[in-house]
Structures are given as structure tokens and as C-alpha cells.
Motif scaffolding. Sequence first.
Motif, PDB file in Angstrom:
ATOM      1  N   UNK A  63     -10.093  -5.731 -15.960  1.00 20.35           N
ATOM      2  CA  UNK A  63     -11.673  -6.420 -16.223  1.00 20.35           C
ATOM      3  C   UNK A  63     -12.561  -5.556 -16.077  1.00 20.35           C
ATOM      4  N   UNK A  64     -11.851  -3.644 -16.251  1.00 21.50           N
ATOM      5  CA  UNK A  64     -12.683  -2.698 -17.357  1.00 21.50           C
ATOM      6  C   UNK A  64     -13.319  -1.760 -15.927  1.00 21.50           C
ATOM      7  N   UNK A  65     -13.011  -2.246 -14.338  1.00 20.51           N
ATOM      8  CA  UNK A  65     -13.461  -1.292 -13.302  1.00 20.51           C
ATOM      9  C   UNK A  65     -13.496  -0.415 -12.603  1.00 20.51           C
ATOM     10  N   UNK A  66     -14.493   0.382 -12.966  1.00 17.74           N
ATOM     11  CA  UNK A  66     -14.234   2.380 -13.245  1.00 17.74           C
ATOM     12  C   UNK A  66     -13.523   2.752 -11.840  1.00 17.74           C
ATOM     13  N   UNK A  67     -12.843   3.309 -11.967  1.00 20.05           N
ATOM     14  CA  UNK A  67     -11.771   3.766 -10.534  1.00 20.05           C
ATOM     15  C   UNK A  67     -12.073   5.542 -10.691  1.00 20.05           C
ATOM     16  N   UNK A  68     -13.007   6.196 -11.275  1.00 22.14           N
ATOM     17  CA  UNK A  68     -12.710   7.287 -11.155  1.00 22.14           C
ATOM     18  C   UNK A  68     -12.926   7.888 -10.208  1.00 22.14           C
ATOM     19  N   UNK A  69     -13.696   7.696  -8.970  1.00 17.51           N
ATOM     20  CA  UNK A  69     -14.634   7.884  -7.876  1.00 17.51           C
ATOM     21  C   UNK A  69     -13.199   7.222  -6.712  1.00 17.51           C
ATOM     22  N   UNK A  70     -12.019   6.547  -7.427  1.00 22.83           N
ATOM     23  CA  UNK A  70     -10.866   6.365  -5.796  1.00 22.83           C
ATOM     24  C   UNK A  70     -10.794   7.842  -5.984  1.00 22.83           C
ATOM     25  N   UNK A  71     -10.760   8.408  -4.882  1.00 24.44           N
ATOM     26  CA  UNK A  71     -10.223   9.308  -4.050  1.00 24.44           C
ATOM     27  C   UNK A  71      -9.342   9.869  -3.336  1.00 24.44           C
ATOM     28  N   UNK A  72      -8.291  10.416  -4.505  1.00 26.28           N
ATOM     29  CA  UNK A  72      -6.437  10.394  -4.064  1.00 26.28           C
ATOM     30  C   UNK A  72      -6.189  11.309  -3.361  1.00 26.28           C
ATOM     31  N   UNK A  73      -6.029  11.202  -2.284  1.00 28.88           N
ATOM     32  CA  UNK A  73      -5.969  12.691  -0.654  1.00 28.88           C
ATOM     33  C   UNK A  73      -4.939  13.171  -1.176  1.00 28.88           C
ATOM     34  N   UNK A  74      -4.400  14.236  -1.205  1.00 33.85           N
ATOM     35  CA  UNK A  74      -3.036  15.100  -1.625  1.00 33.85           C
ATOM     36  C   UNK A  74      -2.319  14.661   0.172  1.00 33.85           C
ATOM     37  N   UNK A  75      -1.193  14.304   0.035  1.00 36.27           N
ATOM     38  CA  UNK A  75      -0.596  14.410   1.470  1.00 36.27           C
ATOM     39  C   UNK A  75      -1.247  13.361   1.794  1.00 36.27           C
ATOM     40  N   UNK A  76      -1.854  12.896   2.113  1.00 37.11           N
ATOM     41  CA  UNK A  76      -2.259  11.405   2.341  1.00 37.11           C
ATOM     42  C   UNK A  76      -1.355   9.969   1.649  1.00 37.11           C
ATOM     43  N   UNK A  77      -1.058   8.851   3.134  1.00 39.48           N
ATOM     44  CA  UNK A  77      -1.543   7.929   2.810  1.00 39.48           C
ATOM     45  C   UNK A  77      -2.345   7.015   2.987  1.00 39.48           C
ATOM     46  N   UNK A  78      -2.352   5.833   2.009  1.00 44.05           N
ATOM     47  CA  UNK A  78      -3.159   4.691   2.279  1.00 44.05           C
ATOM     48  C   UNK A  78      -3.548   3.990   3.491  1.00 44.05           C
ATOM     49  N   UNK A  79      -4.505   3.762   3.610  1.00 42.73           N
ATOM     50  CA  UNK A  79      -4.734   2.571   4.600  1.00 42.73           C
ATOM     51  C   UNK A  79      -4.280   1.110   4.858  1.00 42.73           C
ATOM     52  N   UNK A  80      -3.811   1.632   5.796  1.00 45.65           N
ATOM     53  CA  UNK A  80      -2.729   0.029   6.120  1.00 45.65           C
ATOM     54  C   UNK A  80      -2.637  -0.617   7.110  1.00 45.65           C
ATOM     55  N   UNK A  81      -2.940  -2.253   6.744  1.00 48.34           N
ATOM     56  CA  UNK A  81      -3.137  -3.495   7.696  1.00 48.34           C
ATOM     57  C   UNK A  81      -2.258  -4.807   7.321  1.00 48.34           C
ATOM     58  N   UNK A  82      -1.687  -4.769   8.953  1.00 52.69           N
ATOM     59  CA  UNK A  82      -0.780  -5.722   8.922  1.00 52.69           C
ATOM     60  C   UNK A  82      -1.201  -6.719   9.411  1.00 52.69           C
ATOM     61  N   UNK A  83      -1.448  -8.375   9.297  1.00 54.61           N
ATOM     62  CA  UNK A  83      -1.108  -9.212   9.871  1.00 54.61           C
ATOM     63  C   UNK A  83      -0.304 -10.600   9.726  1.00 54.61           C
ATOM     64  N   UNK A  84      -0.376 -11.446  10.640  1.00 52.87           N
ATOM     65  CA  UNK A  84      -0.350 -12.699  10.972  1.00 52.87           C
ATOM     66  C   UNK A  84      -0.941 -13.702  10.858  1.00 52.87           C
ATOM     67  N   UNK A  85      -0.761 -14.294  10.003  1.00 54.68           N
ATOM     68  CA  UNK A  85      -1.461 -15.993  10.027  1.00 54.68           C
ATOM     69  C   UNK A  85      -1.145 -17.021  11.383  1.00 54.68           C
ATOM     70  N   UNK A  86      -2.082 -17.719  11.602  1.00 49.45           N
ATOM     71  CA  UNK A  86      -1.204 -19.326  12.665  1.00 49.45           C
ATOM     72  C   UNK A  86      -1.184 -20.295  11.479  1.00 49.45           C
ATOM     73  N   UNK A  87      -0.590 -21.689  11.996  1.00 49.54           N
ATOM     74  CA  UNK A  87      -0.282 -23.061  11.080  1.00 49.54           C
ATOM     75  C   UNK A  87      -1.083 -23.434  10.297  1.00 49.54           C
ATOM     76  N   UNK A  88      -2.473 -23.103  10.885  1.00 56.13           N
ATOM     77  CA  UNK A  88      -3.387 -24.130  10.311  1.00 56.13           C
ATOM     78  C   UNK A  88      -4.694 -22.919   9.649  1.00 56.13           C
TER      79      UNK A  88
END
Lengths: 304, 304
Positions: A63-88
Motif C-alpha cells: 500500500x505504498x509504504x516508503x522503505x527508503x529509510x530501511x537501512x540495509x547493514x552490510x554483513x549484518x543479520x536481521x533481528x530474529x525472534x522466536x516464541x511459542x504460544x500456549x494453548x489459549x
Amino acid sequence: MSVTVVGSIAFDAVSTPFGERERMLGGAATHFALAASFFDDVRVVGPVGDDFGDAELAVLATRGTDVADVERVAGGKTFFWKGAYGRDLNSRETLETQLNVFEQFEPKLSAASRASDVLFLANIQPELQLQVLEQMGEARFVALDSMNLWIDIARDALLDVIGRVTCVILNDAELRQLTGKPNVVSAAREVLRYGPSAVVAKQGEYGAVLMTEDDYVALPAYPLETVVDPTGAGDTFAGGFVGYLARHGFEPGTLRQAMAYGTALASFNVEAFGTERVTRLTQVEVDARVAELERITQLKQAVA
Amino acid sequence: MSVTVVGSIAFDAVSTPFGERERMLGGAATHFALAASFFDDVRVVGPVGDDFGDAELAVLATRGTDVADVERVAGGKTFFWKGAYGRDLNSRETLETQLNVFEQFEPKLSAASRASDVLFLANIQPELQLQVLEQMGEARFVALDSMNLWIDIARDALLDVIGRVTCVILNDAELRQLTGKPNVVSAAREVLRYGPSAVVAKQGEYGAVLMTEDDYVALPAYPLETVVDPTGAGDTFAGGFVGYLARHGFEPGTLRQAMAYGTALASFNVEAFGTERVTRLTQVEVDARVAELERITQLKQAVA
């Protein structure tokens, strides 16, 4: 107007009772932008790594969001999150957090991002939120999110930022922790004393309330029989809420409609994993759910 | 019309962060009657002991409630419950329960109580609720409350009663436990399949939702900065909800107003210990709070 959001862009690994994803696009700024882009021009500021592909960037630009200020860090890895939800789905466990490119992140806003009338400081270190504020021009409306970690270890800096924003958006538990008040109504009242003119308490499956100096609005969540993945619901709510205000102004009447749009958008977000549902969502679907929320909360009128 | 309620009349010992009471009038039937008496004639059915005095009976009879079917058991002691609330008042611990006269209780309804159009089966053993149903005439509307204990140890009997009532009023956790469904919306939907035409999910500080075959209503709690004692809030809600319906009929529009009146009455109940606030409450105060709830939940209209 336009809305600038500064925050995380991430890869998430999530498991819920309905399935799992090993690596999907996520992050607070991502979910916020996908929702806010229904209402106004959005500019995303945040770092990603070399592993962030064009496909992900294309989703971010929905929907047209401007990504010009998304900074691609050379040699870097993107933030990573891992999680698990309970039954409810009300409880979740964080299994892994890799800050990666966020470890060295220093927000750098382009002239266009600085010129936005509206700013959303997604949940990042309060010190970084302050750096963003100092770069901004004269934003008319600044909203802030945070989390229990910063309330614990960076309370003074957080209170400093809160004193400079228009609107605080936190969940019940965070408001209680921040203020030391066990009652959410009195906790929200206390946060108004810190400086902001509006406080939103997010209450998950129970909805959200908004408090200003002279108004109080309470809205239930949109009723869903199946919640597939709650990740990003709060940021999607914030995107709908802040985006609507950016587009329609900050009067009491628009605050109420903004709450309804935030709630409706969040309800779509949780119907599928990550960004899957909101990416392909239409304005007609959103409007229909807002109308349904109005019907559900109507106390006087009989129903057709 | 008139409303008959069958349930506990008790002495409660309660401590909360705001104080304590060693022995105060309580019980589900008591709280229900105090609320329902705003709308219609109420008849209370339940046992008390020799220790139950005229002063307590006078409170029970507030606003004309008929206490002819309050059975005073010679040599018996009134039901006693002792509990303590945690700091945020959302958790409570039962410290002592003395069934006393309830151990031998067999409901005996007078002709007048049997003739009521509306019946509330407060939380007692499902077998006793069945005995009451068998004595009743043709009540047009029967509502039921229960608790985790009966879902655990008397599930079949409980499902039997639920299959014969119009409306089930339980809290979120009880609905989840009863149906095995972690999501409250799907849990309420499941209970409709058991037979009732309406299900109310009480959500404490978050409010309540109502589900029927073709309607869904969600209402936040009335915002209070201080909750002194939550004991009896659920029964007060039920008294306002069922009492309003008894007076105004069971149309969709009245269901919504009934939810609002139940919510308003419950909010007064928790402002003081036990029956202290609702005993001296006025219709004008109740109406004002319902009007305020309508304002709070209004999504479209700007506020004065």
C-alpha cells in the motif's frame, strides 16, 4: 500528512496451537506500517541485514509504504525472534532473541521522515527513541510503545521520552508495572500526569481502553472463534489507531473511530501467521469489521 | 412479573488491600436480590441459621424483596465463607468454607415463589438446581450460574440443568473449563449447543459479553479507579441483568440494556465491602452510570 515509524523489522519463528512458521517477516515497524498504510503515507525507519530479501521489502512496501529509510547493514543479520504460544494464546514464551543489526542501530531519519506530522516510536530502547525525537521536526502527534524490559532497566530514560510524547500505548501489565498502580484506570490516569495527553491500555482478547484528560473510551476486541497467531496484534492496533488519527485529525470523535479501526485491524492480524492476512486485506473488509464493532457495542439500539 | 432466586445467603469474612470485614452479610442470593430489586419483585429462597438476625433479614428485604422463603434452620449456622484478595484484586484465595445449613439444604419453594415468571439458579450444587426446576411452574426465563467445583465433580448433572435453562451466566474460565475450548467466543457458541438461548461470559474488570444464536454484545466494565471488594460482583451483575429482563422483556434491545444495568450495578457493588454500597444505592445513581457506560462505549459520536 504522513506517518513515520521507527522500530524493529524482524524475522520471527513462531509456534501456536494452529501451526508454526520457521522464518516469517515480522517486527513492530512492519506490523505498524501494514496497518497504518490503509490511511496515510507511511515511512519506515529501521535496520535489516543482508539476509533481508526483495520479497520481504516488497511486503513492507504494501500500500505504498516508503522503505527508503530501511537501512540495509552490510554483513549484518536481521533481528530474529522466536516464541511459542500456549494453548489459549494468552501466554507466550520467548525462546530466542537475536538483536543482530539492532545491536549497533543508530536511527538516521531522512529529511522526508523528519518532516512527518505523525511519529510512532515502536518498542525499542528508550535512548534510541530519544535520539529519534531529537531528529524530528515539529511532529503534531507522537505515540510511543515500550515493554517490561525497558521499564525494568531504563526507567528514567523511558519516563523522559514519555514526558515528550502525545500518546502512550502500552498493555495493562506494562501500565501497572510503570506506575506501580494495580488498577489500570488509575495507572492510565498516572501516566497522563507524566505529560502525554492520551493513554491507550491494550488488553489483548478483551480489547482496549483510551484515557485522555476529559474522556474515556472502552472497546472490546472483535470476537473471533479462532486466533491463529497473536504476534504483532499490538503493533497492528497501533498502526490502525495512529494511522487513522494521522488521516482524520485528533478530535475526540476521531479518537473513538481510531480505536475502532485499530481494533478491527488487529483482529485481522491474528487470523493468520505474521503479516499473511493484513498484507492481502482490503479497505472494504476493514470498514465492514468496524461497522460490526459499532453494532456489537451498541447498547441502546435493537438489532436487525 | 416477579423473580425468584435460589442460592446462598451467607456470612463472609473478607480481606482486601483496602481493609477487612470479619463477618458481613453476603451470599449469591443476597447480592442478586439487592440488584434485581431495582427492577421487579424478588423472592429469595435459601437457608440461614439461628445466627442470622433481624438486621440481616432487613438488608435482604431491601426495596421490598420477599424473604418468606428464607428458611431459618433451628440449631443451624449460616453458610460462612472467608477469603482474601491479592493486591490487584484479580486473584483471591478461599481461606475457609463452612457449608453449615447448606449441608442438608433441600429447596422448598412456596406457591408464590413457584409462580414467578423468572428464575435465577445461583451457584449451588447442580442436583439442587434440578430440584428447584422440578418445583417451578412455567417460568419464561431461567438463568443459571455455577462454578469450577461443579464442572469438576458434577459435570453430568450440570449439563442436565444447562440443557433446561434459558441463559447461562459464567465467567471466562468456567466457560473454558466447561467446554474444553480455550477461546471464549467458541466456548460460548458451544454452550448454546447445549440448549440455552443466551450465554453471558463475565470477565471481571474487563466487562462481559453476551452471545445468542444471532447476536453478540460486548460491554466493558465501568471504569473505577478504586475497587474495594469484588465479592458478589458477579451475582450483582446477574441481579441487574436478570432483573432488567424480568421487568422489560427479552427482546434483543432489552438484552443490551440489561447488560448495561448489570454492569452498572456490579460497579457499585465493588466500591464498598459486601452489601454496603448497593443497599443504599438509588435508581438515579444507577441510571446515571448506565448513561455514562453508553457514552464510554459510543464509537461514532463526538463527546461534549
